[in-house]
Design a protein around this motif. Structure first.
Motif, PDB file in Angstrom:
ATOM      1  N   VAL A 284       7.650  24.311   5.126  1.00  0.00           N
ATOM      2  CA  VAL A 284       8.635  23.186   5.557  1.00  0.00           C
ATOM      3  C   VAL A 284       9.627  22.890   4.565  1.00  0.00           C
ATOM      4  O   VAL A 284      10.860  22.749   4.946  1.00  0.00           O
ATOM      5  CB  VAL A 284       7.521  21.920   5.676  1.00  0.00           C
ATOM      6  N   SER A 285       9.483  22.972   3.392  1.00  0.00           N
ATOM      7  CA  SER A 285      10.325  22.483   2.354  1.00  0.00           C
ATOM      8  C   SER A 285      11.543  23.472   2.437  1.00  0.00           C
ATOM      9  O   SER A 285      12.886  23.327   2.391  1.00  0.00           O
ATOM     10  CB  SER A 285       9.944  22.773   0.831  1.00  0.00           C
ATOM     11  N   PHE A 327      21.842  12.146   0.918  1.00  0.00           N
ATOM     12  CA  PHE A 327      20.839  11.101   0.726  1.00  0.00           C
ATOM     13  C   PHE A 327      19.758  11.222   1.859  1.00  0.00           C
ATOM     14  O   PHE A 327      18.535  11.297   1.675  1.00  0.00           O
ATOM     15  CB  PHE A 327      20.984   9.575   0.567  1.00  0.00           C
ATOM     16  N   VAL A 328      20.446  11.374   3.039  1.00  0.00           N
ATOM     17  CA  VAL A 328      19.451  11.399   4.289  1.00  0.00           C
ATOM     18  C   VAL A 328      18.731  12.756   4.204  1.00  0.00           C
ATOM     19  O   VAL A 328      17.456  12.887   4.578  1.00  0.00           O
ATOM     20  CB  VAL A 328      20.269  11.289   5.612  1.00  0.00           C
ATOM     21  N   ILE A 329      19.520  13.690   4.054  1.00  0.00           N
ATOM     22  CA  ILE A 329      18.771  14.997   3.738  1.00  0.00           C
ATOM     23  C   ILE A 329      17.799  15.220   2.685  1.00  0.00           C
ATOM     24  O   ILE A 329      16.561  15.512   3.168  1.00  0.00           O
ATOM     25  CB  ILE A 329      20.084  16.157   3.677  1.00  0.00           C
ATOM     26  N   GLY A 330      17.962  14.331   1.763  1.00  0.00           N
ATOM     27  CA  GLY A 330      16.982  14.279   0.697  1.00  0.00           C
ATOM     28  C   GLY A 330      15.616  13.564   1.077  1.00  0.00           C
ATOM     29  O   GLY A 330      14.626  13.884   0.832  1.00  0.00           O
ATOM     30  N   ALA A 335      10.012  13.135   2.932  1.00  0.00           N
ATOM     31  CA  ALA A 335       9.188  12.726   3.859  1.00  0.00           C
ATOM     32  C   ALA A 335       8.440  13.862   4.610  1.00  0.00           C
ATOM     33  O   ALA A 335       6.897  13.791   4.626  1.00  0.00           O
ATOM     34  CB  ALA A 335       9.694  11.761   5.103  1.00  0.00           C
ATOM     35  N   LEU A 336       9.000  14.848   4.702  1.00  0.00           N
ATOM     36  CA  LEU A 336       8.268  16.114   5.318  1.00  0.00           C
ATOM     37  C   LEU A 336       7.275  16.553   4.341  1.00  0.00           C
ATOM     38  O   LEU A 336       6.076  17.071   4.715  1.00  0.00           O
ATOM     39  CB  LEU A 336       9.479  17.141   5.664  1.00  0.00           C
ATOM     40  N   MET A 341       1.690  17.130   2.587  1.00  0.00           N
ATOM     41  CA  MET A 341       0.796  16.854   1.511  1.00  0.00           C
ATOM     42  C   MET A 341      -0.550  16.224   2.034  1.00  0.00           C
ATOM     43  O   MET A 341      -1.563  16.441   1.648  1.00  0.00           O
ATOM     44  CB  MET A 341       1.393  16.089   0.244  1.00  0.00           C
ATOM     45  N   TYR A 342      -0.117  15.365   2.865  1.00  0.00           N
ATOM     46  CA  TYR A 342      -1.437  14.549   3.294  1.00  0.00           C
ATOM     47  C   TYR A 342      -2.121  15.407   4.234  1.00  0.00           C
ATOM     48  O   TYR A 342      -3.663  15.341   4.278  1.00  0.00           O
ATOM     49  CB  TYR A 342      -1.046  13.194   4.064  1.00  0.00           C
TER      50      TYR A 342
END
Length: 350
Positions: A284-285, A327-330, A335-336, A341-342
């Motif tokens: 995902v990253s 910033f939005v991309i970061g 969040a993804l 992780m959860y």
């Protein structure tokens, strides 16, 4: 007469305490806030320093090419904050906030235009659909928020493709040591290939294989390229997870005479889930990172295309809008990663 005193256990209300007050959370929160303030302060000072350098260059250029009077006029123009002579350099935090507000207002205007268009064409589209024709679509430019949605949709499609390709292939390779060793060269050769190369390869195939003009080829090219770039971590981790399943589990499956299909889905996959989700988190990253580059190169709708268009636009607030996109991309990438992780924690055995 004897009396017995009943000692009641005090009620534990610690769960009501806010999380930031538990286990040094307040101190950590204060350090986080302090680091943000320091970051903003350094950013503001750096942007101001670069602004002054660029302003001096413009004044010096006017002095060299046009003389003292032109240099004084340039200095006055810069001091007045006029757009026509304002140095175009790294924006300050306040300018980035203004750029965000501009993008949000622009999104509201475009949303209103879309709504008006939908109302205007409602009857016509209903008639066209009754005749089996495709409805008239809104062809205006997308807003910044629309492009965020497009990027998220593309990356989710790419991750899904990576999952569908990598997990079955990883299971097959993990079950057969001979097959894994004979096909390992494919992973080692294609894993480090640049997103640019994958994009060009997918473009060659898709433009030939798909001749339907109504299909969104740019979306297809983008999500396939993202999936092929990001699938390798999941493939490797699935293969390692499957090959590392404890022999006792496999022996029990053999004793129960489970078929290969049942053995995979009832024994091997559950035991391999932690490793698979670790690979998916990396996938995902990687998918989110390469997506921006792919959109930028392919000029397909999304955040990557937005950044490139603003860079080429060269407007006075283009730099601020690019920083907003950064910033939005970061934040979306963060969040993804948290979501994965959860999911990984939920799927791991306690």
């Amino acid at each position: 007469m004897k009396t017995t005193a009943t000692l009641k256990k005090p009620i534990d209300l610690s769960f009501l305490k806010p999380k930031f007050l538990k286990e040094g959370g307040l101190k950590n929160s204060l350090f986080t806030i302090a680091s943000i303030l320091v970051f903003l302060g350094v950013w503001h000072l750096g942007a101001t320093w670069l602004f002054n350098i660029e302003a001096d260059r413009k004044i010096q250029k006017a002095l060299t090419e046009q003389g003292t009077e032109a240099a004084l006029k340039m200095e006055e123009c810069i001091a007045s904050g006029a757009v026509k002579c304002k140095p175009n350099t790294l924006p300050t935090p306040n300018q980035v906030l203004a750029g965000f507000n501009t993008l949000w207002l622009d999104h509201k205007v475009i949303s209103a235009d879309k709504k008006a268009f939908a109302q205007k064409t409602a009857k016509v589209n209903a008639s066209r659909e009754a005749k089996g024709l495709s409805p008239i679509a809104y062809t205006g430019r997308p807003s910044f928020v629309d492009q965020i949605g497009t990027s998220i949709k593309t990356v989710l499609a790419g991750v899904l493709l990576a999952l569908l390709l990598a997990v079955p292939a990883g299971i097959v390779l993990g079950l057969s040591t001979r097959l894994k060793s004979s096909l390992n060269w494919i992973i080692q050769v294609f894993k480090p290939v640049s997103p640019v190369v994958w994009l060009l390869l997918v473009f060659m195939i898709v433009k030939t294989a798909i001749s339907n003009a109504d299909m969104d080829k740019s979306f297809i090219i983008s999500f396939i390229s993202v999936g092929l770039c990001s699938m390798w971590a999941t493939l490797v981790n699935t293969s390692v997870g499957v090959s590392s399943v404890e022999k006792d589990y496999l022996n029990v499956a053999s004793v129960l005479q489970l078929s290969t299909f049942k053995k995979v889905f009832k024994v091997i996959l559950p035991a391999s889930l932690p490793m698979i989700f670790t690979g998916l988190r990396i996938t995902v990253s990687v998918a989110w990172m390469v997506l921006i580059a792919i959109e930028l190169l392919a000029q397909s709708p999304g955040l990557g295309s937005f950044v490139w268009e603003e860079f080429q636009n060269g407007a006075n607030d283009s730099n601020a809008k690019i920083i907003v996109a950064m910033f939005v991309i970061g934040f979306i990438g963060f969040a993804l990663d948290r979501i994965m992780m959860y999911l990984q924690t939920a799927m791991s055995f306690k």
